[in-house]
Design a protein around this motif. Structure first.
Motif, PDB file in Angstrom:
ATOM      1  N   VAL A   8       0.856  -1.182   0.000  1.00  0.00           N
ATOM      2  CA  VAL A   8       0.000   0.000   0.000  1.00  0.00           C
ATOM      3  C   VAL A   8       0.894   1.234   0.000  1.00  0.00           C
ATOM      4  N   ALA A   9       0.736   2.046  -1.036  1.00  0.00           N
ATOM      5  CA  ALA A   9       1.479   3.302  -1.130  1.00  0.00           C
ATOM      6  C   ALA A   9       0.600   4.444  -0.626  1.00  0.00           C
ATOM      7  N   THR A  14      -1.526  -1.304  -4.357  1.00  0.00           N
ATOM      8  CA  THR A  14      -2.572  -0.292  -4.445  1.00  0.00           C
ATOM      9  C   THR A  14      -2.144   0.967  -3.697  1.00  0.00           C
ATOM     10  N   VAL A  15      -2.999   1.975  -3.774  1.00  0.00           N
ATOM     11  CA  VAL A  15      -2.768   3.263  -3.123  1.00  0.00           C
ATOM     12  C   VAL A  15      -3.846   3.466  -2.060  1.00  0.00           C
ATOM     13  N   ALA A  16      -3.458   3.974  -0.920  1.00  0.00           N
ATOM     14  CA  ALA A  16      -4.395   4.182   0.192  1.00  0.00           C
ATOM     15  C   ALA A  16      -5.554   5.081  -0.233  1.00  0.00           C
ATOM     16  N   GLY A  17      -6.709   4.819   0.385  1.00  0.00           N
ATOM     17  CA  GLY A  17      -7.869   5.656   0.104  1.00  0.00           C
ATOM     18  C   GLY A  17      -8.858   4.970  -0.823  1.00  0.00           C
ATOM     19  N   GLU A  18      -9.409   5.732  -1.742  1.00  0.00           N
ATOM     20  CA  GLU A  18     -10.490   5.237  -2.598  1.00  0.00           C
ATOM     21  C   GLU A  18     -10.044   4.070  -3.465  1.00  0.00           C
ATOM     22  N   LYS A  75      -5.734  -2.752   5.095  1.00  0.00           N
ATOM     23  CA  LYS A  75      -4.285  -2.520   5.034  1.00  0.00           C
ATOM     24  C   LYS A  75      -4.038  -1.015   4.929  1.00  0.00           C
ATOM     25  N   LEU A  76      -2.963  -0.559   5.547  1.00  0.00           N
ATOM     26  CA  LEU A  76      -2.683   0.864   5.661  1.00  0.00           C
ATOM     27  C   LEU A  76      -1.285   1.189   5.158  1.00  0.00           C
ATOM     28  N   ALA A  77      -1.120   2.424   4.695  1.00  0.00           N
ATOM     29  CA  ALA A  77       0.207   2.990   4.497  1.00  0.00           C
ATOM     30  C   ALA A  77       0.565   3.665   5.815  1.00  0.00           C
ATOM     31  N   ILE A  78       1.201   2.943   6.697  1.00  0.00           N
ATOM     32  CA  ILE A  78       1.378   3.365   8.081  1.00  0.00           C
ATOM     33  C   ILE A  78       2.266   4.612   8.150  1.00  0.00           C
ATOM     34  N   ASP A  79       1.792   5.613   8.906  1.00  0.00           N
ATOM     35  CA  ASP A  79       2.508   6.878   9.074  1.00  0.00           C
ATOM     36  C   ASP A  79       2.820   7.542   7.734  1.00  0.00           C
ATOM     37  N   GLY A  80       1.950   7.316   6.750  1.00  0.00           N
ATOM     38  CA  GLY A  80       2.138   7.947   5.451  1.00  0.00           C
ATOM     39  C   GLY A  80       3.296   7.396   4.656  1.00  0.00           C
ATOM     40  N   ARG A  81       3.761   6.194   5.007  1.00  0.00           N
ATOM     41  CA  ARG A  81       4.866   5.561   4.279  1.00  0.00           C
ATOM     42  C   ARG A  81       4.378   4.285   3.603  1.00  0.00           C
ATOM     43  N   ALA A  82       4.946   3.982   2.443  1.00  0.00           N
ATOM     44  CA  ALA A  82       4.601   2.743   1.761  1.00  0.00           C
ATOM     45  C   ALA A  82       4.856   1.556   2.688  1.00  0.00           C
ATOM     46  N   CYS A 125      -0.935 -12.529   8.516  1.00  0.00           N
ATOM     47  CA  CYS A 125       0.118 -11.644   8.031  1.00  0.00           C
ATOM     48  C   CYS A 125       1.250 -11.487   9.042  1.00  0.00           C
ATOM     49  N   GLU A 126       2.454 -11.351   8.520  1.00  0.00           N
ATOM     50  CA  GLU A 126       3.600 -10.986   9.331  1.00  0.00           C
ATOM     51  C   GLU A 126       3.539  -9.485   9.616  1.00  0.00           C
ATOM     52  N   ARG A 127       4.440  -9.017  10.456  1.00  0.00           N
ATOM     53  CA  ARG A 127       4.364  -7.601  10.823  1.00  0.00           C
ATOM     54  C   ARG A 127       4.618  -6.740   9.588  1.00  0.00           C
ATOM     55  N   PRO A 128       3.949  -5.609   9.488  1.00  0.00           N
ATOM     56  CA  PRO A 128       4.108  -4.741   8.321  1.00  0.00           C
ATOM     57  C   PRO A 128       5.571  -4.361   8.113  1.00  0.00           C
ATOM     58  N   ALA A 129       5.975  -4.327   6.846  1.00  0.00           N
ATOM     59  CA  ALA A 129       7.364  -4.017   6.503  1.00  0.00           C
ATOM     60  C   ALA A 129       7.413  -2.712   5.721  1.00  0.00           C
ATOM     61  N   GLN A 130       8.237  -1.806   6.194  1.00  0.00           N
ATOM     62  CA  GLN A 130       8.465  -0.554   5.466  1.00  0.00           C
ATOM     63  C   GLN A 130       9.904  -0.432   4.994  1.00  0.00           C
ATOM     64  N   GLU A 131      10.758  -1.330   5.435  1.00  0.00           N
ATOM     65  CA  GLU A 131      12.155  -1.341   5.007  1.00  0.00           C
ATOM     66  C   GLU A 131      12.376  -2.497   4.046  1.00  0.00           C
ATOM     67  N   PRO A 132      13.084  -2.276   2.942  1.00  0.00           N
ATOM     68  CA  PRO A 132      13.303  -3.346   1.966  1.00  0.00           C
ATOM     69  C   PRO A 132      13.964  -4.586   2.554  1.00  0.00           C
ATOM     70  N   GLY A 133      14.874  -4.407   3.489  1.00  0.00           N
ATOM     71  CA  GLY A 133      15.562  -5.567   4.062  1.00  0.00           C
ATOM     72  C   GLY A 133      14.613  -6.491   4.796  1.00  0.00           C
TER      73      GLY A 133
END
Length: 514
Positions: A429-430, A457-461, A476-483, A493-501
């Motif tokens: 989610v972006a 997908t993109v957050a929102g509509e 699903k959310l773009a947490i704190d405004g981050r992909a 689901c595993e914990r949300p990932a915002q870092e590529p590693g």
């Protein structure tokens, strides 16, 4: 057990010196190579990976590959892949593009990715109709300057012809690299061939300069070759073969991050859906002379549904998933066997002594093999267990051949591998634009995940609309405004990932038999 048995049977036929399975003539057999990559992914078996990569290397080095114009010829007449039957088929090139793409993901070898690009550029340049759909084939024979037909004349060279185009110095370098000799290897002419660079060997600066010079020479030879009389082209548009090429282009667009392939795939799919369906939405099979002909068969539905799923996953446009669901419903209604699997022809086809249910994966995969995987992918995306139940019934219906002759159905074994699982559900989610998720998408692009369902997908509509089709994305959310990426298995689901590693670690986990 069926997968392991097939790999063992095929391994006994593997040509360890020249790659491929069996002796001459040698056919590409991409379904077998795909199976080897899946077996390696599941088990870590180095032998299955080596059978796949050495075969891909040998084909790419040999004369079966068109080193000037791109794409592959039908088959090689010899063990070394040097002398081809010069016909080119759309379905071969589509399937080979996919397996080279998968091998690129597994190995990281950019020479495999370059082969994919060459195939797709060849198809775009020479095999695409004005409407954007793809032609079927080109012939093996072409006219010589004397006016008589010769097999391979269009594709072969003499040293004098190369010198005329390139001049003496460039011709000497090209002839040495691509085995152009005075005696030749086909009636006094040379079929181009060139070994690939060994894996893991870095090029020197001088080698890089040589590669650039050879690339320029190939481009000049292509222009010179275009002045020859080309082989005849079969300009029929077949739904099934177009489906295979749409899949190849859609998948390449995602893995290589090259949008032009997605644009071509989408244009072809739109043409098929617009011009090759009757009033009730059912497929026609052939487009020729400006008119759609013949009732669609199982492979038309199965291959096009696969293509639409690949388009959805590559481009995040839900219209392709909706179209796939609609066609799957028509396939179920008119081709389905209540005892499991699908008949080749529809229920309102003219009466036959018996309605065949194809299973053998040959030059093309069987409609049932592709249909099995389509059902499993639809089940993961939509969370509709009815699809999974139909896939189970199909696999059970072909249980005997899966047990007794598994090497004959490598594509169906790919579906079985998916069913055994685990299938990884990947949602990204972006916050505003999908491009904001570029680093996370790059991780998915680089990872070979034969058992997957992707939803980006993109957050929102946009997310809310997609959630109606794909429950995976709901909440699903773009947490704190981050992909943000979510890697799930059957909805857990595993914990949300915002870092590529972290995402790479999550995608690598969970492999192996269960």
């Amino acid at each position: 057990e069926a997968i392991d048995s097939a790999v063992a049977q095929l391994g006994a036929r593997f040509d360890r010196e020249h790659g491929g399975f069996g002796r001459a003539p040698k056919f590409p057999q991409p379904s077998i190579l795909e199976l080897m990559l899946r077996h390696h992914r599941r088990t870590g078996d180095a032998a299955s990976l080596q059978m796949a990569t050495s075969t891909l290397e040998a084909m790419a080095a040999g004369g079966i590959r068109d080193h000037v114009g791109g794409g592959f010829h039908r088959y090689a007449t010899d063990r070394q892949w040097r002398i081809p039957h010069f016909e080119k088929m759309l379905y071969d090139n589509a399937q080979l593009a996919v397996v080279y793409l998968e091998a690129f993901q597994v190995t990281g070898r950019h020479d495999f990715a370059d082969v994919v690009r060459e195939i797709l550029f060849y198809v775009s340049r020479e095999m695409t109709s004005p409407e954007g759909a793809f032609y079927s084939a080109t012939d093996a024979d072409s006219l010589s300057p004397g006016g008589h037909e010769e097999e391979g004349r269009f594709f072969t060279w003499t040293p004098a012809e190369v010198r005329e185009v390139l001049g003496p110095d460039d011709a000497a370098a090209f002839g040495s690299a691509f085995s152009v000799t005075e005696p030749g290897n086909l009636e006094g002419r040379s079929v181009l061939a060139r070994p690939m660079r060994p894996a893991g060997v870095e090029r020197t600066f001088a080698q890089e300069e040589l590669e650039l010079a050879l690339a320029r020479s190939r481009a000049r030879l292509y222009l010179a070759r275009a002045r020859r009389v080309p082989p005849l082209r079969d300009d029929k548009i077949l739904v099934s073969w177009n489906g295979l090429m749409i899949s190849a282009m859609a998948r390449a667009s995602f893995v290589l991050a090259e949008a032009e392939h997605l644009e071509r795939a989408a244009r072809a799919a739109a043409f098929l859906l617009d011009r090759l369906r009757s009033g009730d939405g059912r497929l026609r099979r052939v487009f020729a002379g400006g008119v759609a002909h013949q009732a669609g068969m199982l492979d038309d539905y199965a291959f096009l549904i696969q293509a639409l799923l690949d388009l959805f996953e590559a481009g995040a446009d839900p219209k392709w998933l909706r179209a796939a669901i609609t066609l799957q419903s028509l396939q179920d209604e008119h081709h389905g066997d209540p005892s499991g699997g699908y008949f080749l022809v529809a229920d309102d086809h003219e009466p036959l002594l018996a309605r065949a249910k194809p299973s053998y994966d040959g030059a093309e995969p069987s409609g049932n093999s592709v249909a099995a995987l389509n059902l499993l992918r639809l089940a993961e995306l939509t969370q509709d267990e009815g699809y999974r139940q139909r896939a189970d019934a199909l696999l059970a219906a072909f249980g005997q051949i899966l047990t007794r002759s598994p090497a004959a159905v490598p594509k169906m074994l790919g579906a079985l591998d998916y069913r055994i699982g685990p299938a990884r559900e990947v949602v990204i989610v972006a916050p505003d634009r999908l491009e904001d998720a570029g680093d996370l998408l790059d991780v998915v692009r680089a990872t070979f995940l034969p058992r997957h369902a992707f939803a980006f997908t993109v957050a929102g509509e946009q997310l809310e609309d997609l959630a109606e089709l794909v429950p995976l994305v709901d909440s699903k959310l773009a947490i704190d405004g981050r992909a943000t990426a979510y890697v799930c298995e059957r909805g857990r689901c595993e914990r949300p990932a915002q870092e590529p590693g972290l995402l790479a670690t999550q995608l690598a986990a969970g492999e192996g038999p269960r």
